[in-house]
Design a protein around this motif. Structure first.
Motif, PDB file in Angstrom:
ATOM      1  N   GLY A  16     -47.479 103.935  -9.797  1.00 59.04           N
ATOM      2  CA  GLY A  16     -48.816 105.466  -9.126  1.00 59.04           C
ATOM      3  C   GLY A  16     -49.869 104.479  -9.858  1.00 59.04           C
ATOM      4  O   GLY A  16     -51.127 104.490  -8.697  1.00 59.04           O
ATOM      5  N   THR A  17     -49.939 104.735 -11.232  1.00 60.99           N
ATOM      6  CA  THR A  17     -51.808 103.767 -11.439  1.00 60.99           C
ATOM      7  C   THR A  17     -51.743 102.466 -11.001  1.00 60.99           C
ATOM      8  O   THR A  17     -52.773 102.009 -10.389  1.00 60.99           O
ATOM      9  CB  THR A  17     -51.603 103.848 -12.858  1.00 60.99           C
ATOM     10  N   GLU A  18     -50.858 101.469 -10.711  1.00 54.47           N
ATOM     11  CA  GLU A  18     -50.284 100.236 -10.530  1.00 54.47           C
ATOM     12  C   GLU A  18     -51.636 100.555  -8.726  1.00 54.47           C
ATOM     13  O   GLU A  18     -52.660  99.650  -8.385  1.00 54.47           O
ATOM     14  CB  GLU A  18     -49.802  99.791 -10.337  1.00 54.47           C
ATOM     15  N   ALA A  19     -50.989 101.256  -8.147  1.00 50.30           N
ATOM     16  CA  ALA A  19     -51.239 101.811  -6.615  1.00 50.30           C
ATOM     17  C   ALA A  19     -52.540 102.262  -6.653  1.00 50.30           C
ATOM     18  O   ALA A  19     -53.333 101.554  -5.727  1.00 50.30           O
ATOM     19  CB  ALA A  19     -50.318 102.405  -5.611  1.00 50.30           C
ATOM     20  N   ASP A  20     -52.733 102.693  -7.493  1.00 51.84           N
ATOM     21  CA  ASP A  20     -54.440 102.691  -7.090  1.00 51.84           C
ATOM     22  C   ASP A  20     -55.024 102.413  -7.437  1.00 51.84           C
ATOM     23  O   ASP A  20     -55.996 102.102  -6.536  1.00 51.84           O
ATOM     24  CB  ASP A  20     -54.157 104.499  -8.231  1.00 51.84           C
ATOM     25  N   LEU A  21     -54.455 101.327  -8.578  1.00 53.88           N
ATOM     26  CA  LEU A  21     -55.979 101.091  -8.999  1.00 53.88           C
ATOM     27  C   LEU A  21     -55.970  99.158  -7.240  1.00 53.88           C
ATOM     28  O   LEU A  21     -57.072  99.094  -7.423  1.00 53.88           O
ATOM     29  CB  LEU A  21     -55.644 100.343 -10.349  1.00 53.88           C
ATOM     30  N   GLU A  22     -54.683  98.828  -7.319  1.00 53.04           N
ATOM     31  CA  GLU A  22     -55.078  97.955  -6.370  1.00 53.04           C
ATOM     32  C   GLU A  22     -55.347  98.228  -4.620  1.00 53.04           C
ATOM     33  O   GLU A  22     -56.007  98.404  -4.090  1.00 53.04           O
ATOM     34  CB  GLU A  22     -53.379  97.544  -6.154  1.00 53.04           C
ATOM     35  N   ALA A  23     -55.342 100.162  -4.550  1.00 58.80           N
ATOM     36  CA  ALA A  23     -56.175 100.582  -3.756  1.00 58.80           C
ATOM     37  C   ALA A  23     -57.535 100.451  -3.739  1.00 58.80           C
ATOM     38  O   ALA A  23     -58.365 100.403  -3.001  1.00 58.80           O
ATOM     39  CB  ALA A  23     -55.820 101.873  -3.415  1.00 58.80           C
ATOM     40  N   LEU A  24     -58.033 100.714  -5.275  1.00 57.36           N
ATOM     41  CA  LEU A  24     -59.615 100.695  -5.841  1.00 57.36           C
ATOM     42  C   LEU A  24     -59.818  99.354  -6.198  1.00 57.36           C
ATOM     43  O   LEU A  24     -61.004  99.046  -5.346  1.00 57.36           O
ATOM     44  CB  LEU A  24     -59.851 101.849  -6.306  1.00 57.36           C
ATOM     45  N   ALA A  25     -59.500  98.284  -5.468  1.00 52.87           N
ATOM     46  CA  ALA A  25     -60.108  96.723  -5.708  1.00 52.87           C
ATOM     47  C   ALA A  25     -59.499  96.250  -4.494  1.00 52.87           C
ATOM     48  O   ALA A  25     -61.025  96.042  -3.762  1.00 52.87           O
ATOM     49  CB  ALA A  25     -59.143  96.239  -6.393  1.00 52.87           C
ATOM     50  N   GLY A  26     -59.030  96.931  -3.482  1.00 49.30           N
ATOM     51  CA  GLY A  26     -59.369  96.287  -2.311  1.00 49.30           C
ATOM     52  C   GLY A  26     -60.634  97.106  -1.337  1.00 49.30           C
ATOM     53  O   GLY A  26     -60.833  96.725  -0.632  1.00 49.30           O
ATOM     54  N   ALA A  27     -60.132  97.706  -1.636  1.00 47.27           N
ATOM     55  CA  ALA A  27     -61.552  98.731  -1.390  1.00 47.27           C
ATOM     56  C   ALA A  27     -62.758  98.199  -1.532  1.00 47.27           C
ATOM     57  O   ALA A  27     -63.694  98.343  -1.084  1.00 47.27           O
ATOM     58  CB  ALA A  27     -61.954 100.430  -1.358  1.00 47.27           C
ATOM     59  N   VAL A  28     -63.292  98.164  -2.790  1.00 44.32           N
ATOM     60  CA  VAL A  28     -64.156  97.730  -3.772  1.00 44.32           C
ATOM     61  C   VAL A  28     -64.582  95.814  -3.016  1.00 44.32           C
ATOM     62  O   VAL A  28     -65.572  95.447  -2.381  1.00 44.32           O
ATOM     63  CB  VAL A  28     -64.472  97.540  -4.665  1.00 44.32           C
ATOM     64  N   CYS A  29     -63.379  94.993  -2.810  1.00 42.93           N
ATOM     65  CA  CYS A  29     -63.764  94.354  -2.088  1.00 42.93           C
ATOM     66  C   CYS A  29     -64.439  93.838  -1.122  1.00 42.93           C
ATOM     67  O   CYS A  29     -65.086  93.383  -0.481  1.00 42.93           O
ATOM     68  CB  CYS A  29     -62.383  93.338  -2.198  1.00 42.93           C
ATOM     69  N   LEU A  30     -63.533  94.806   0.130  1.00 42.61           N
ATOM     70  CA  LEU A  30     -64.378  94.656   1.042  1.00 42.61           C
ATOM     71  C   LEU A  30     -65.738  95.329   1.516  1.00 42.61           C
ATOM     72  O   LEU A  30     -65.726  95.055   2.618  1.00 42.61           O
ATOM     73  CB  LEU A  30     -63.256  95.912   2.073  1.00 42.61           C
ATOM     74  N   SER A  31     -65.408  96.744   0.979  1.00 46.40           N
ATOM     75  CA  SER A  31     -67.116  96.953   0.818  1.00 46.40           C
ATOM     76  C   SER A  31     -68.818  96.182   1.089  1.00 46.40           C
ATOM     77  O   SER A  31     -69.313  95.693   0.832  1.00 46.40           O
ATOM     78  CB  SER A  31     -67.380  98.448  -0.383  1.00 46.40           C
ATOM     79  N   VAL A  32     -67.640  95.444  -0.776  1.00 48.07           N
ATOM     80  CA  VAL A  32     -69.013  93.780  -0.737  1.00 48.07           C
ATOM     81  C   VAL A  32     -69.063  93.077  -0.166  1.00 48.07           C
ATOM     82  O   VAL A  32     -70.360  92.669   0.111  1.00 48.07           O
ATOM     83  CB  VAL A  32     -68.367  94.089  -2.557  1.00 48.07           C
ATOM     84  N   MET A  33     -67.818  92.718   0.033  1.00 46.32           N
ATOM     85  CA  MET A  33     -67.439  91.686   1.342  1.00 46.32           C
ATOM     86  C   MET A  33     -68.268  91.452   2.605  1.00 46.32           C
ATOM     87  O   MET A  33     -69.131  90.503   3.125  1.00 46.32           O
ATOM     88  CB  MET A  33     -66.302  90.828   1.047  1.00 46.32           C
ATOM     89  N   THR A  34     -68.007  92.886   2.610  1.00 46.36           N
ATOM     90  CA  THR A  34     -68.805  92.948   4.130  1.00 46.36           C
ATOM     91  C   THR A  34     -69.833  93.656   4.394  1.00 46.36           C
ATOM     92  O   THR A  34     -70.866  94.858   5.580  1.00 46.36           O
ATOM     93  CB  THR A  34     -68.134  93.951   5.228  1.00 46.36           C
TER      94      THR A  34
END
Length: 179
Positions: free
Chosen positions: A90-108
């Motif tokens: 569950g922690t890994e899924a939360d961390l992956e979701a947060l990392a994906g949201a951070v990348c998408l937000s900054v890159m765009t």
């Protein structure tokens, strides 16, 4: 009395990245910090930490009155999530979701790009390196990570005019020779 020094371009980019993440990643709204240390207690997670380091300025052109530099900077976003149990999947899924949201937000992020109206910081992102990990603390799983964005932009500096000598004088000093 001290003079007010304008913020560096790196600080402006960091502030735009932090504001972009605060507005664009709902799971951390109000928990995005512009510092390199965690000013948080565990009840404040998930959270993000935005900081810039490793800046290099390379001279590209110098002409009378101006110097131009290509600037590269690593802008890092630290991530931290916590589960109330040792639920590492569950922690890994939360961390992956947060990392994906951070990348998408900054890159765009439109505020980092140059818009047709002349707004934006005209920053290019050449790479993003993500490092994620999970550790357990007693009965708690804590997910931590860093996303390092390699950013680049250009800076120009006005050079002071060369100093011109209006007067020139020459003085000779005679020193006696020793026999």
């Amino acid at each position: 009395m001290s003079e007010t020094v304008p913020p560096t371009r790196r600080a402006l980019v960091r502030d735009v990245v932090a504001a972009t993440l605060d507005a664009g990643v709902p799971m951390v709204r109000g928990r995005v910090f512009r510092a390199r240390t965690w000013p948080l207690q565990r009840e404040h997670f998930p959270a993000l930490l935005v900081y810039g380091y490793d800046e290099t300025k390379t001279l590209t052109n110098m002409s009378r009155g101006e110097a131009s530099y290509d600037v590269t900077c690593t802008m890092a976003v630290g991530l931290r999530v916590q589960e109330k149990s040792i639920d590492t999947p569950g922690t890994e899924a939360d961390l992956e979701a947060l990392a994906g949201a951070v990348c998408l937000s900054v890159m765009t992020a439109p505020a980092l790009r140059l818009s047709r109206r002349g707004g934006g910081l005209d920053v290019s992102i050449g790479a993003a390196r993500t490092t994620l990990g999970i550790k357990t603390d007693g009965e708690t799983a804590i997910g931590e990570g860093v996303i390092a964005f390699e950013m680049a932009w250009q800076e120009q500096y006005a050079l002071p005019p060369p100093e011109l000598c209006e007067e020139f004088s020459l003085a000779l000093l005679l020193t006696p020779s020793v026999p």
